[in-house]
Design a protein around this motif. Structure first.
Motif, PDB file in Angstrom:
ATOM      1  N   ARG A   5      36.109  26.024 -44.132  1.00 56.26           N
ATOM      2  CA  ARG A   5      36.743  25.648 -42.867  1.00 56.26           C
ATOM      3  C   ARG A   5      36.038  24.422 -42.311  1.00 56.26           C
ATOM      4  O   ARG A   5      34.901  24.136 -42.674  1.00 56.26           O
ATOM      5  CB  ARG A   5      36.699  26.801 -41.879  1.00 56.26           C
ATOM      6  N   PRO A   6      36.717  23.702 -41.407  1.00 51.14           N
ATOM      7  CA  PRO A   6      36.055  22.556 -40.783  1.00 51.14           C
ATOM      8  C   PRO A   6      34.828  23.021 -39.992  1.00 51.14           C
ATOM      9  O   PRO A   6      34.849  24.085 -39.371  1.00 51.14           O
ATOM     10  CB  PRO A   6      37.119  21.986 -39.839  1.00 51.14           C
ATOM     11  N   ALA A   7      33.784  22.237 -40.038  1.00 54.65           N
ATOM     12  CA  ALA A   7      32.576  22.542 -39.267  1.00 54.65           C
ATOM     13  C   ALA A   7      32.853  22.313 -37.788  1.00 54.65           C
ATOM     14  O   ALA A   7      33.744  21.547 -37.415  1.00 54.65           O
ATOM     15  CB  ALA A   7      31.427  21.658 -39.729  1.00 54.65           C
ATOM     16  N   ASN A   8      32.074  22.983 -36.956  1.00 58.20           N
ATOM     17  CA  ASN A   8      32.163  22.762 -35.518  1.00 58.20           C
ATOM     18  C   ASN A   8      30.743  22.771 -34.940  1.00 58.20           C
ATOM     19  O   ASN A   8      29.798  23.197 -35.612  1.00 58.20           O
ATOM     20  CB  ASN A   8      33.083  23.796 -34.849  1.00 58.20           C
ATOM     21  N   PRO A   9      30.569  22.302 -33.719  1.00 61.47           N
ATOM     22  CA  PRO A   9      29.223  22.201 -33.143  1.00 61.47           C
ATOM     23  C   PRO A   9      28.446  23.518 -33.125  1.00 61.47           C
ATOM     24  O   PRO A   9      27.218  23.504 -33.222  1.00 61.47           O
ATOM     25  CB  PRO A   9      29.481  21.679 -31.720  1.00 61.47           C
ATOM     26  N   GLU A  54      35.186  15.692 -40.913  1.00 65.92           N
ATOM     27  CA  GLU A  54      34.791  15.373 -42.283  1.00 65.92           C
ATOM     28  C   GLU A  54      33.883  16.436 -42.898  1.00 65.92           C
ATOM     29  O   GLU A  54      33.832  16.576 -44.106  1.00 65.92           O
ATOM     30  CB  GLU A  54      34.062  14.019 -42.312  1.00 65.92           C
ATOM     31  N   MET A  55      33.157  17.161 -42.071  1.00 63.78           N
ATOM     32  CA  MET A  55      32.227  18.164 -42.582  1.00 63.78           C
ATOM     33  C   MET A  55      32.926  19.520 -42.658  1.00 63.78           C
ATOM     34  O   MET A  55      33.619  19.933 -41.738  1.00 63.78           O
ATOM     35  CB  MET A  55      30.989  18.267 -41.694  1.00 63.78           C
ATOM     36  N   TRP A  56      32.689  20.200 -43.772  1.00 63.85           N
ATOM     37  CA  TRP A  56      33.278  21.513 -44.026  1.00 63.85           C
ATOM     38  C   TRP A  56      32.170  22.499 -44.324  1.00 63.85           C
ATOM     39  O   TRP A  56      31.160  22.132 -44.928  1.00 63.85           O
ATOM     40  CB  TRP A  56      34.232  21.432 -45.219  1.00 63.85           C
ATOM     41  N   VAL A  57      32.360  23.733 -43.913  1.00 69.69           N
ATOM     42  CA  VAL A  57      31.377  24.770 -44.202  1.00 69.69           C
ATOM     43  C   VAL A  57      32.028  25.882 -45.026  1.00 69.69           C
ATOM     44  O   VAL A  57      33.207  26.192 -44.858  1.00 69.69           O
ATOM     45  CB  VAL A  57      30.738  25.364 -42.930  1.00 69.69           C
ATOM     46  N   LEU A  58      31.218  26.431 -45.912  1.00 71.24           N
ATOM     47  CA  LEU A  58      31.599  27.603 -46.688  1.00 71.24           C
ATOM     48  C   LEU A  58      30.971  28.792 -45.984  1.00 71.24           C
ATOM     49  O   LEU A  58      29.749  28.843 -45.813  1.00 71.24           O
ATOM     50  CB  LEU A  58      31.082  27.494 -48.125  1.00 71.24           C
ATOM     51  N   ILE A  71      33.360  15.395 -46.650  1.00 66.61           N
ATOM     52  CA  ILE A  71      34.367  14.670 -47.427  1.00 66.61           C
ATOM     53  C   ILE A  71      34.653  13.360 -46.708  1.00 66.61           C
ATOM     54  O   ILE A  71      35.162  13.357 -45.594  1.00 66.61           O
ATOM     55  CB  ILE A  71      35.664  15.487 -47.579  1.00 66.61           C
ATOM     56  N   LEU A  72      34.287  12.279 -47.372  1.00 65.00           N
ATOM     57  CA  LEU A  72      34.521  10.948 -46.821  1.00 65.00           C
ATOM     58  C   LEU A  72      35.621  10.250 -47.611  1.00 65.00           C
ATOM     59  O   LEU A  72      35.921  10.626 -48.746  1.00 65.00           O
ATOM     60  CB  LEU A  72      33.234  10.125 -46.896  1.00 65.00           C
ATOM     61  N   ARG A  73      36.175   9.212 -47.044  1.00 65.54           N
ATOM     62  CA  ARG A  73      37.176   8.394 -47.741  1.00 65.54           C
ATOM     63  C   ARG A  73      36.556   7.141 -48.330  1.00 65.54           C
ATOM     64  O   ARG A  73      37.200   6.411 -49.066  1.00 65.54           O
ATOM     65  CB  ARG A  73      38.316   8.004 -46.790  1.00 65.54           C
ATOM     66  N   THR A  74      35.297   6.884 -48.010  1.00 64.24           N
ATOM     67  CA  THR A  74      34.584   5.734 -48.578  1.00 64.24           C
ATOM     68  C   THR A  74      33.349   6.244 -49.298  1.00 64.24           C
ATOM     69  O   THR A  74      32.786   7.274 -48.937  1.00 64.24           O
ATOM     70  CB  THR A  74      34.165   4.743 -47.481  1.00 64.24           C
ATOM     71  N   SER A  75      32.948   5.529 -50.316  1.00 63.47           N
ATOM     72  CA  SER A  75      31.792   5.958 -51.106  1.00 63.47           C
ATOM     73  C   SER A  75      30.663   4.945 -50.988  1.00 63.47           C
ATOM     74  O   SER A  75      30.830   3.865 -50.431  1.00 63.47           O
ATOM     75  CB  SER A  75      32.199   6.160 -52.563  1.00 63.47           C
TER      76      SER A  75
END
Length: 174
Positions: A5-9, A54-58, A71-75
């Motif tokens: 899921r998307p990370a949150n504060p 952009e940040m996801w947590v398991l 997950i970024l769109r630029t490397s």
């Protein structure tokens, strides 16, 4: 049950604890990059507040943080050519998992999830890079292809890897 899921504060304390545990594990196993991880625990965990989309947590059972990735769109420009960077791709950055759960191969699970997500969104490639030859080998076991090794100005080596998401077999989301 494991869920991405998307990370949150609110995730910041759990992320910091997991990243610190990974840094401690790396130190105990004499892996050279543990100092950097340990020095930047709160900065890395703070990505959930600076880059929540952009940040996801398991998580397991919806609350225990077992891993994360961004997950970024630029490397990284020092690893990829301008032509490659212009391609539509996901760039996995800062993937961390709970070292106490290594036997579950959560890093591979996160990578599979990212590749599946990319394919479902029409993103052709998933890229990642690292500075460890052992980690580059691990990523290759996950079907990432080593594109090149690059020597950086600081005397380090960076490994550039890519996986073509359109060629992978994907599991439908539940």
């Amino acid at each position: 049950m494991l869920t991405m899921r998307p990370a949150n504060p609110d995730d910041q304390p759990g992320l910091a604890a997991m990243i610190q545990a990974r840094s401690d594990w790396m130190k105990a196993n004499q892996l050279p990059s543990w100092r950097s991880w340990g020095k930047h625990v709160h900065e890395l965990a703070g990505n959930c507040t600076r880059h929540p989309s952009e940040m996801w947590v398991l998580t397991e059972h919806g609350d225990r943080i077992m891993g994360c990735t961004t997950i970024l769109r630029t490397s990284a420009p020092w690893t990829w050519t301008a032509t490659e960077a212009a391609d539509t791709a996901y760039y996995l950055n800062g993937t961390v998992t709970d070292p106490a759960e290594r036997h579950r191969k959560l890093g591979a699970l996160i990578a599979d999830w990212a590749v599946d997500r990319a394919a479902r969104e029409g993103i052709s490639r998933v890229r990642r890079d690292c500075s460890s030859p052992a980690l580059a080998e691990y990523y290759q076991q996950q079907n990432f292809q080593l594109i090149r090794k690059v020597s950086t100005s600081g005397g380090h080596t960076s490994y550039a890897l890519v996986l073509d998401s359109s060629k992978e077999v994907h599991i439908a989301a539940a």
